[in-house]
Design a protein around this motif. Sequence first.
Motif, PDB file in Angstrom:
ATOM      1  N   LEU A 148       0.845  -1.246   0.026  1.00  0.00           N
ATOM      2  CA  LEU A 148       0.011  -0.078  -0.055  1.00  0.00           C
ATOM      3  C   LEU A 148       0.924   1.159  -0.035  1.00  0.00           C
ATOM      4  O   LEU A 148       1.676   1.311   0.675  1.00  0.00           O
ATOM      5  CB  LEU A 148      -1.144  -0.145   1.244  1.00  0.00           C
ATOM      6  N   GLU A 149       0.508   2.278  -0.891  1.00  0.00           N
ATOM      7  CA  GLU A 149       1.542   3.516  -1.064  1.00  0.00           C
ATOM      8  C   GLU A 149       0.436   4.614  -1.094  1.00  0.00           C
ATOM      9  O   GLU A 149      -0.540   4.674  -1.589  1.00  0.00           O
ATOM     10  CB  GLU A 149       2.096   3.470  -2.560  1.00  0.00           C
ATOM     11  N   VAL A 150       0.745   5.426  -0.173  1.00  0.00           N
ATOM     12  CA  VAL A 150       0.209   6.882  -0.182  1.00  0.00           C
ATOM     13  C   VAL A 150       0.986   8.133  -0.531  1.00  0.00           C
ATOM     14  O   VAL A 150       2.028   8.103  -0.018  1.00  0.00           O
ATOM     15  CB  VAL A 150      -0.314   7.097   1.361  1.00  0.00           C
ATOM     16  N   ALA A 186      -2.907   0.394  -4.147  1.00  0.00           N
ATOM     17  CA  ALA A 186      -2.734  -0.749  -3.596  1.00  0.00           C
ATOM     18  C   ALA A 186      -2.166  -1.535  -4.573  1.00  0.00           C
ATOM     19  O   ALA A 186      -2.871  -2.097  -5.671  1.00  0.00           O
ATOM     20  CB  ALA A 186      -4.188  -1.113  -3.106  1.00  0.00           C
ATOM     21  N   HIS A 187      -0.960  -1.859  -4.516  1.00  0.00           N
ATOM     22  CA  HIS A 187      -0.220  -2.857  -5.558  1.00  0.00           C
ATOM     23  C   HIS A 187      -0.353  -4.160  -5.441  1.00  0.00           C
ATOM     24  O   HIS A 187       0.517  -4.808  -4.891  1.00  0.00           O
ATOM     25  CB  HIS A 187       1.237  -2.316  -5.506  1.00  0.00           C
ATOM     26  N   LEU A 188      -1.662  -4.722  -5.198  1.00  0.00           N
ATOM     27  CA  LEU A 188      -2.068  -5.938  -4.832  1.00  0.00           C
ATOM     28  C   LEU A 188      -1.643  -7.137  -5.735  1.00  0.00           C
ATOM     29  O   LEU A 188      -1.674  -8.511  -5.414  1.00  0.00           O
ATOM     30  CB  LEU A 188      -3.421  -5.868  -4.600  1.00  0.00           C
ATOM     31  N   ALA A 189      -1.590  -6.703  -7.105  1.00  0.00           N
ATOM     32  CA  ALA A 189      -1.299  -7.969  -8.083  1.00  0.00           C
ATOM     33  C   ALA A 189      -0.390  -8.792  -7.804  1.00  0.00           C
ATOM     34  O   ALA A 189       0.872  -8.283  -7.875  1.00  0.00           O
ATOM     35  CB  ALA A 189      -1.394  -7.540  -9.380  1.00  0.00           C
ATOM     36  N   ASP A 202      -4.103  -4.396  -9.269  1.00  0.00           N
ATOM     37  CA  ASP A 202      -3.752  -3.209  -8.697  1.00  0.00           C
ATOM     38  C   ASP A 202      -4.924  -2.102  -8.578  1.00  0.00           C
ATOM     39  O   ASP A 202      -5.815  -2.312  -9.469  1.00  0.00           O
ATOM     40  CB  ASP A 202      -2.670  -2.460  -9.247  1.00  0.00           C
ATOM     41  N   SER A 203      -5.031  -1.435  -7.572  1.00  0.00           N
ATOM     42  CA  SER A 203      -5.938  -0.288  -7.575  1.00  0.00           C
ATOM     43  C   SER A 203      -5.541   0.906  -6.993  1.00  0.00           C
ATOM     44  O   SER A 203      -4.704   1.089  -6.241  1.00  0.00           O
ATOM     45  CB  SER A 203      -7.151  -0.890  -6.380  1.00  0.00           C
ATOM     46  N   THR A 204      -5.864   2.140  -7.703  1.00  0.00           N
ATOM     47  CA  THR A 204      -5.506   3.416  -7.345  1.00  0.00           C
ATOM     48  C   THR A 204      -6.539   4.352  -7.599  1.00  0.00           C
ATOM     49  O   THR A 204      -7.422   4.292  -8.070  1.00  0.00           O
ATOM     50  CB  THR A 204      -4.326   3.831  -8.389  1.00  0.00           C
TER      51      THR A 204
END
Length: 379
Positions: A148-150, A186-189, A202-204
């Motif tokens: 997770l990146e903010v 959210a770099h989930l892949a 991924d989701s942003t």
Amino acid sequence: MLLVSGCGSAPAEPPASPPTVQVWPPFDSKRARTDRGLLVKVQGGTLTQVLVYEGGEPVPGKLDDTRTTWRTDWTLRPGAEYTVTATATREGAPATVAMGRIRTRTAARTFQVAATAPLPGETVGVGMPVVIDFDAPIEDKAAVERALEVRAESPVEGAWRWTSDTQVVYRTRRWWPSRQRVTVTAHLAGVRAGDGLHGATDSTFSFIVGRRQTSSIDTRTHQMLVLRDGKAAQRMAISAGMATTTEYTTTSGIHLTMDKGNPVRMISPGREKGDPGYYDLMIDHAVRISNSGEYVHAKDNVWAQGRSNVSHGCVNARPDQAAWFYATSLRGDPVTITGTDRVLEWDNGWGFWQLPWEKWQQGSALREMRDAGGWVPKR
């Protein structure tokens, strides 16, 4: 005496060996793991260029300080094909160019982001948390949290805290600086979140932190002060909870505005029609500040406002002033209430600011791993 001279040549230096490039997962892999990313290393030289593509898009990664190791920033997408071109050089030796393809395994089960707060593109207050809900329980919370990146235009210190197996919340140490854009990714892949469970995609999303509006309510003096960018914007006479029962006592602490409605139906908690104290009312210009039924709302009982606390736990104000507060409120605006003996719980609505910063950080899976002496790899 006859001097004879001749010419000769020194033996030539053998050429240097070209550098050796290693790639993990190895080229031609058909079912490569996703959760460890992609690694390129060189022996006997330095990396001058590494190009990795997936689906025609470049894959981000970084070289280390010695320029001998390159790794992807994030995990790899399940069921995807990656092309790699790595160039390494060494003085006095021919360059080495390694080219190949890698295919990752598909995921048996997947998870992804189910919902977020704020909403994409929303303008919020300076106390706004970032709330991410997942569509499956997360077992390896550290692996997910690491993904997770903010990114804020005006960065501040912040930390994630897990509130359940399916929800994680980001809170800043201090209020967000106003008037800036924040992007959450959210770099989930490919992230392994449990046995056979991997991130699907991924989701942003981005949101805007608006003006700085904070409110303070003193239930003893029955007054509310609203500050806008540090200046008084509104003073309101209010009436708070009558405090005859716990549920009729307004909670003291740092609240955040959560949502609003005009009107909102309010029904007495734990009472049925015909019971003493039962009510079922439609209330105008109501701004919610907790999950225990507390709102700042309009009510035409000006005889009590500024004089006594007679409500069922909410904070009510003169209808025109409540309408102003309703119109000017953004989700995430701080509302600090003092003067009662009922304390807002940190997990009541968005009462996250009730936890001191050190305690808030203790809910981070990465912090827990560090405290336990575990290994937390760097990105």
